[in-house]
Design a protein around this motif. Structure first.
Motif, PDB file in Angstrom:
ATOM      1  N   ASN A 154       0.819  -1.212   0.000  1.00 43.86           N
ATOM      2  CA  ASN A 154       0.000   0.000   0.000  1.00 43.86           C
ATOM      3  C   ASN A 154       0.855   1.264   0.000  1.00 43.86           C
ATOM      4  O   ASN A 154       0.340   2.355  -0.284  1.00 43.86           O
ATOM      5  CB  ASN A 154      -0.917   0.025   1.230  1.00 43.86           C
ATOM      6  N   ALA A 155       2.146   1.107   0.293  1.00 44.11           N
ATOM      7  CA  ALA A 155       3.015   2.279   0.410  1.00 44.11           C
ATOM      8  C   ALA A 155       3.448   2.838  -0.944  1.00 44.11           C
ATOM      9  O   ALA A 155       3.832   3.995  -1.046  1.00 44.11           O
ATOM     10  CB  ALA A 155       4.254   1.934   1.234  1.00 44.11           C
ATOM     11  N   PHE A 156       3.372   2.011  -1.983  1.00 47.31           N
ATOM     12  CA  PHE A 156       3.757   2.496  -3.311  1.00 47.31           C
ATOM     13  C   PHE A 156       2.791   3.578  -3.782  1.00 47.31           C
ATOM     14  O   PHE A 156       1.589   3.529  -3.493  1.00 47.31           O
ATOM     15  CB  PHE A 156       3.764   1.350  -4.330  1.00 47.31           C
ATOM     16  N   ASP A 157       3.300   4.555  -4.512  1.00 52.40           N
ATOM     17  CA  ASP A 157       2.434   5.599  -5.070  1.00 52.40           C
ATOM     18  C   ASP A 157       2.460   5.556  -6.604  1.00 52.40           C
ATOM     19  O   ASP A 157       2.265   6.559  -7.272  1.00 52.40           O
ATOM     20  CB  ASP A 157       2.836   6.984  -4.560  1.00 52.40           C
ATOM     21  N   ASN A 158       2.733   4.374  -7.142  1.00 54.77           N
ATOM     22  CA  ASN A 158       2.755   4.199  -8.603  1.00 54.77           C
ATOM     23  C   ASN A 158       2.027   2.906  -8.954  1.00 54.77           C
ATOM     24  O   ASN A 158       1.249   2.384  -8.145  1.00 54.77           O
ATOM     25  CB  ASN A 158       4.195   4.188  -9.116  1.00 54.77           C
ATOM     26  N   GLU A 159       2.287   2.391 -10.152  1.00 53.86           N
ATOM     27  CA  GLU A 159       1.581   1.200 -10.608  1.00 53.86           C
ATOM     28  C   GLU A 159       1.924  -0.044  -9.787  1.00 53.86           C
ATOM     29  O   GLU A 159       1.274  -1.081  -9.909  1.00 53.86           O
ATOM     30  CB  GLU A 159       1.884   0.933 -12.095  1.00 53.86           C
ATOM     31  N   GLU A 160       2.965   0.044  -8.952  1.00 51.94           N
ATOM     32  CA  GLU A 160       3.340  -1.089  -8.099  1.00 51.94           C
ATOM     33  C   GLU A 160       2.418  -1.230  -6.887  1.00 51.94           C
ATOM     34  O   GLU A 160       2.423  -2.256  -6.215  1.00 51.94           O
ATOM     35  CB  GLU A 160       4.783  -0.902  -7.598  1.00 51.94           C
ATOM     36  N   LYS A 161       1.627  -0.227  -6.611  1.00 50.43           N
ATOM     37  CA  LYS A 161       0.765  -0.252  -5.429  1.00 50.43           C
ATOM     38  C   LYS A 161      -0.337  -1.288  -5.590  1.00 50.43           C
ATOM     39  O   LYS A 161      -0.965  -1.408  -6.640  1.00 50.43           O
ATOM     40  CB  LYS A 161       0.137   1.121  -5.193  1.00 50.43           C
ATOM     41  N   ILE A 162      -0.574  -2.053  -4.520  1.00 50.92           N
ATOM     42  CA  ILE A 162      -1.687  -2.996  -4.446  1.00 50.92           C
ATOM     43  C   ILE A 162      -2.386  -2.755  -3.110  1.00 50.92           C
ATOM     44  O   ILE A 162      -1.745  -2.764  -2.053  1.00 50.92           O
ATOM     45  CB  ILE A 162      -1.220  -4.457  -4.534  1.00 50.92           C
ATOM     46  N   ASN A 163      -3.662  -2.547  -3.176  1.00 49.10           N
ATOM     47  CA  ASN A 163      -4.424  -2.367  -1.938  1.00 49.10           C
ATOM     48  C   ASN A 163      -4.712  -3.725  -1.315  1.00 49.10           C
ATOM     49  O   ASN A 163      -5.467  -4.521  -1.872  1.00 49.10           O
ATOM     50  CB  ASN A 163      -5.736  -1.627  -2.228  1.00 49.10           C
ATOM     51  N   VAL A 164      -4.076  -3.986  -0.186  1.00 49.36           N
ATOM     52  CA  VAL A 164      -4.250  -5.237   0.540  1.00 49.36           C
ATOM     53  C   VAL A 164      -4.841  -4.907   1.908  1.00 49.36           C
ATOM     54  O   VAL A 164      -4.370  -3.989   2.586  1.00 49.36           O
ATOM     55  CB  VAL A 164      -2.913  -5.984   0.705  1.00 49.36           C
ATOM     56  N   ARG A 165      -5.866  -5.662   2.295  1.00 50.71           N
ATOM     57  CA  ARG A 165      -6.513  -5.401   3.587  1.00 50.71           C
ATOM     58  C   ARG A 165      -6.904  -6.727   4.230  1.00 50.71           C
ATOM     59  O   ARG A 165      -7.528  -7.581   3.601  1.00 50.71           O
ATOM     60  CB  ARG A 165      -7.739  -4.515   3.381  1.00 50.71           C
ATOM     61  N   LEU A 166      -6.525  -6.894   5.486  1.00 49.13           N
ATOM     62  CA  LEU A 166      -6.899  -8.084   6.247  1.00 49.13           C
ATOM     63  C   LEU A 166      -8.373  -8.012   6.627  1.00 49.13           C
ATOM     64  O   LEU A 166      -8.851  -6.990   7.108  1.00 49.13           O
ATOM     65  CB  LEU A 166      -6.043  -8.176   7.516  1.00 49.13           C
ATOM     66  N   ASP A 167      -9.092  -9.094   6.398  1.00 49.67           N
ATOM     67  CA  ASP A 167     -10.467  -9.212   6.899  1.00 49.67           C
ATOM     68  C   ASP A 167     -10.439  -9.924   8.248  1.00 49.67           C
ATOM     69  O   ASP A 167     -10.770  -9.348   9.273  1.00 49.67           O
ATOM     70  CB  ASP A 167     -11.333  -9.967   5.889  1.00 49.67           C
ATOM     71  N   TYR A 168     -10.004 -11.177   8.255  1.00 49.62           N
ATOM     72  CA  TYR A 168      -9.888 -11.880   9.538  1.00 49.62           C
ATOM     73  C   TYR A 168      -8.955 -13.064   9.394  1.00 49.62           C
ATOM     74  O   TYR A 168      -8.748 -13.588   8.299  1.00 49.62           O
ATOM     75  CB  TYR A 168     -11.256 -12.357  10.049  1.00 49.62           C
ATOM     76  N   VAL A 169      -8.381 -13.483  10.508  1.00 43.42           N
ATOM     77  CA  VAL A 169      -7.779 -14.798  10.681  1.00 43.42           C
ATOM     78  C   VAL A 169      -8.317 -15.304  12.006  1.00 43.42           C
ATOM     79  O   VAL A 169      -8.309 -14.571  13.004  1.00 43.42           O
ATOM     80  CB  VAL A 169      -6.239 -14.763  10.707  1.00 43.42           C
ATOM     81  N   GLU A 170      -8.804 -16.549  12.024  1.00 39.65           N
ATOM     82  CA  GLU A 170      -9.388 -17.062  13.260  1.00 39.65           C
ATOM     83  C   GLU A 170      -9.255 -18.573  13.318  1.00 39.65           C
ATOM     84  O   GLU A 170      -8.999 -19.235  12.303  1.00 39.65           O
ATOM     85  CB  GLU A 170     -10.862 -16.645  13.350  1.00 39.65           C
ATOM     86  N   MET A 171      -9.405 -19.106  14.533  1.00 37.36           N
ATOM     87  CA  MET A 171      -9.389 -20.551  14.751  1.00 37.36           C
ATOM     88  C   MET A 171     -10.706 -20.945  15.396  1.00 37.36           C
ATOM     89  O   MET A 171     -11.105 -20.363  16.413  1.00 37.36           O
ATOM     90  CB  MET A 171      -8.195 -20.954  15.626  1.00 37.36           C
ATOM     91  N   ASN A 172     -11.373 -21.933  14.795  1.00 44.14           N
ATOM     92  CA  ASN A 172     -12.715 -22.302  15.230  1.00 44.14           C
ATOM     93  C   ASN A 172     -12.844 -23.802  15.434  1.00 44.14           C
ATOM     94  O   ASN A 172     -12.211 -24.601  14.739  1.00 44.14           O
ATOM     95  CB  ASN A 172     -13.752 -21.862  14.194  1.00 44.14           C
ATOM     96  N   ASP A 173     -13.707 -24.151  16.360  1.00 46.27           N
ATOM     97  CA  ASP A 173     -14.066 -25.541  16.616  1.00 46.27           C
ATOM     98  C   ASP A 173     -14.847 -26.072  15.413  1.00 46.27           C
ATOM     99  O   ASP A 173     -15.760 -25.416  14.912  1.00 46.27           O
ATOM    100  CB  ASP A 173     -14.936 -25.580  17.878  1.00 46.27           C
ATOM    101  N   THR A 174     -14.507 -27.257  14.934  1.00 44.92           N
ATOM    102  CA  THR A 174     -15.193 -27.817  13.770  1.00 44.92           C
ATOM    103  C   THR A 174     -16.580 -28.337  14.112  1.00 44.92           C
ATOM    104  O   THR A 174     -17.373 -28.616  13.205  1.00 44.92           O
ATOM    105  CB  THR A 174     -14.371 -28.967  13.162  1.00 44.92           C
ATOM    106  N   GLU A 175     -16.906 -28.473  15.360  1.00 47.70           N
ATOM    107  CA  GLU A 175     -18.229 -28.965  15.757  1.00 47.70           C
ATOM    108  C   GLU A 175     -19.195 -27.812  16.010  1.00 47.70           C
ATOM    109  O   GLU A 175     -20.284 -27.767  15.452  1.00 47.70           O
ATOM    110  CB  GLU A 175     -18.098 -29.826  17.030  1.00 47.70           C
ATOM    111  N   SER A 176     -18.796 -26.844  16.844  1.00 45.93           N
ATOM    112  CA  SER A 176     -19.683 -25.734  17.205  1.00 45.93           C
ATOM    113  C   SER A 176     -19.434 -24.472  16.399  1.00 45.93           C
ATOM    114  O   SER A 176     -20.259 -23.564  16.392  1.00 45.93           O
ATOM    115  CB  SER A 176     -19.502 -25.399  18.692  1.00 45.93           C
ATOM    116  N   PHE A 177     -18.269 -24.412  15.747  1.00 45.68           N
ATOM    117  CA  PHE A 177     -17.769 -23.223  15.048  1.00 45.68           C
ATOM    118  C   PHE A 177     -17.443 -22.077  15.997  1.00 45.68           C
ATOM    119  O   PHE A 177     -17.161 -20.961  15.557  1.00 45.68           O
ATOM    120  CB  PHE A 177     -18.734 -22.744  13.944  1.00 45.68           C
ATOM    121  N   ASP A 178     -17.475 -22.333  17.295  1.00 43.90           N
ATOM    122  CA  ASP A 178     -17.083 -21.303  18.251  1.00 43.90           C
ATOM    123  C   ASP A 178     -15.607 -20.980  18.090  1.00 43.90           C
ATOM    124  O   ASP A 178     -14.783 -21.847  17.744  1.00 43.90           O
ATOM    125  CB  ASP A 178     -17.329 -21.776  19.688  1.00 43.90           C
ATOM    126  N   VAL A 179     -15.259 -19.729  18.358  1.00 42.81           N
ATOM    127  CA  VAL A 179     -13.861 -19.315  18.352  1.00 42.81           C
ATOM    128  C   VAL A 179     -13.148 -19.967  19.528  1.00 42.81           C
ATOM    129  O   VAL A 179     -13.675 -20.011  20.648  1.00 42.81           O
ATOM    130  CB  VAL A 179     -13.765 -17.776  18.448  1.00 42.81           C
TER     131      VAL A 179
END
Length: 353
Positions: free
Chosen positions: A277-302
């Motif tokens: 995101n720091a580039f101010d030319n054609e090298e710039k790519i807008n990257v944004r984190l949405d989420y990273v999480e770990m969940n139970d496969t049975e309840s889906f609780d975090v």
């Protein structure tokens, strides 16, 4: 799309439930098994891997192509979702698989048997709006399990998925059906739905989850939405999500707490976002984190922040041996990417290698 405007295809294409059911009844009468792959089109090798699984295990294989309005929020990309029907039909028409049949010395060649290509009005006779508050008719919800992971970022998504897949199962009546691990939450919830709704076609044990197919060069999970990526986004930014999840996996295996696993994975994405995101030319790519999480496969609780792998898998506990989902989502330009890694024995989730 009317039959008169369909691309030429050697595979039978059914645009109405009534016409498909006539074909399906013949399969019932002949006692033939029917495998099913549900898609929204823009087929890639991940979809074709599901079709191959079905060809290997079923007498007949049906693939549906339907872009489902009910799983898109009003601000999401329904209008621009990739549509490549002629190419999709060409890819399916080129598929074949030789299988060994009991009692025969000669292998049998199987090809896709039918494409179900319904219109929106066929699938939603009462009409459909992307705005949930304006919707009328019957919809399916998976209560208490759909607010985590993708459900947290996309509150109406899993309701839309459960609704359309219920409709597709009722129409197609598959003996077996196949979903990709990339969409692990929806696959597990759909299996739960088949159990809760007492479905027979398919029964819960006949809903199969197939490992994620990845780009061999970058390890990016294949997705129809990857078509939105520019070459530079695909090469430089997109691989970061899977790399971040791998870091989280390594930390978990080394005994780190869940909080630290997530922190390390997020740090890689945010560091890359800051650089690109720091580039101010054609090298710039807008990257944004949405989420990273770990969940139970049975309840889906975090998972609790302070829990580690050893504590999670404590001998004698009710969760001993239960796998964990490490998942994430990030934006690369206008493209939202998702991915996941299963921490533990994938066979316990019915993921077929």
């Amino acid at each position: 799309m009317s039959s008169a405007h369909l691309p030429e295809c050697p595979i039978p294409i059914f645009t109405t439930v009534a016409s498909y059911r006539e074909w399906r009844r013949k399969a019932f009468d002949a006692k033939q098994t029917v495998g099913f792959v549900a898609t929204m089109g823009a087929l890639h090798e991940g979809h074709l891997a599901l079709v191959k699984r079905s060809l290997a295990a079923n007498d007949l294989t049906v693939l549906s192509i339907f872009v489902n309005p009910a799983q898109f929020a009003p601000h999401e990309d329904l209008a621009t979702y990739p549509s490549t029907l002629p190419r999709d039909l060409e890819s399916l028409s080129a598929m074949s698989l030789q299988v060994k049949v009991q009692g025969s010395n000669e292998p049998l060649t199987r090809t896709p048997s039918a494409v179900f290509l319904p219109t929106v009005s066929e699938m939603y006779p009462s009409g459909i709006s992307q705005d949930v508050s304006l919707q009328k008719g019957t919809f399916v919800e998976v209560k208490g399990y759909g607010h985590q992971m993708e459900g947290q970022s996309r509150p109406t998504f899993l309701r839309g998925v459960a609704t359309v897949v219920t409709k597709l199962f009722n129409a197609v009546e598959p003996t077996q059906t196949y979903f990709g691990q990339k969409d692990i939450q929806q696959a597990l919830l759909l299996r739960r739905m088949t159990r809760d709704m007492l479905l027979s076609h398919p029964s819960p044990d006949k809903l199969h989850i197939v490992p994620t197919v990845r780009d061999p060069a970058s390890s990016v999970a294949l997705s129809s939405r990857n078509a939105y990526l520019t070459p530079r986004e695909r090469e430089v930014a997109a691989p970061v999500l899977h790399a971040a999840l791998q870091i989280g996996k390594s930390a978990w295996q080394d005994g780190a707490s869940k909080q630290d696993c997530v922190r390390q994975a997020c740090a890689l994405i945010m560091d890359m976002a800051e650089k690109l995101n720091a580039f101010d030319n054609e090298e710039k790519i807008n990257v944004r984190l949405d989420y990273v999480e770990m969940n139970d496969t049975e309840s889906f609780d975090v998972l609790p922040d302070n829990i580690s792998r050893v504590q999670w898998d404590l001998e004698g506990s009710e969760r001993e041996g239960r796998p964990v989902i490490l998942s994430g989502a990030m934006w690369v330009g206008r493209t939202r990417l998702i991915d996941n890694i299963i921490l533990g024995d994938t066979r316990k989730l019915g993921i077929i290698e």
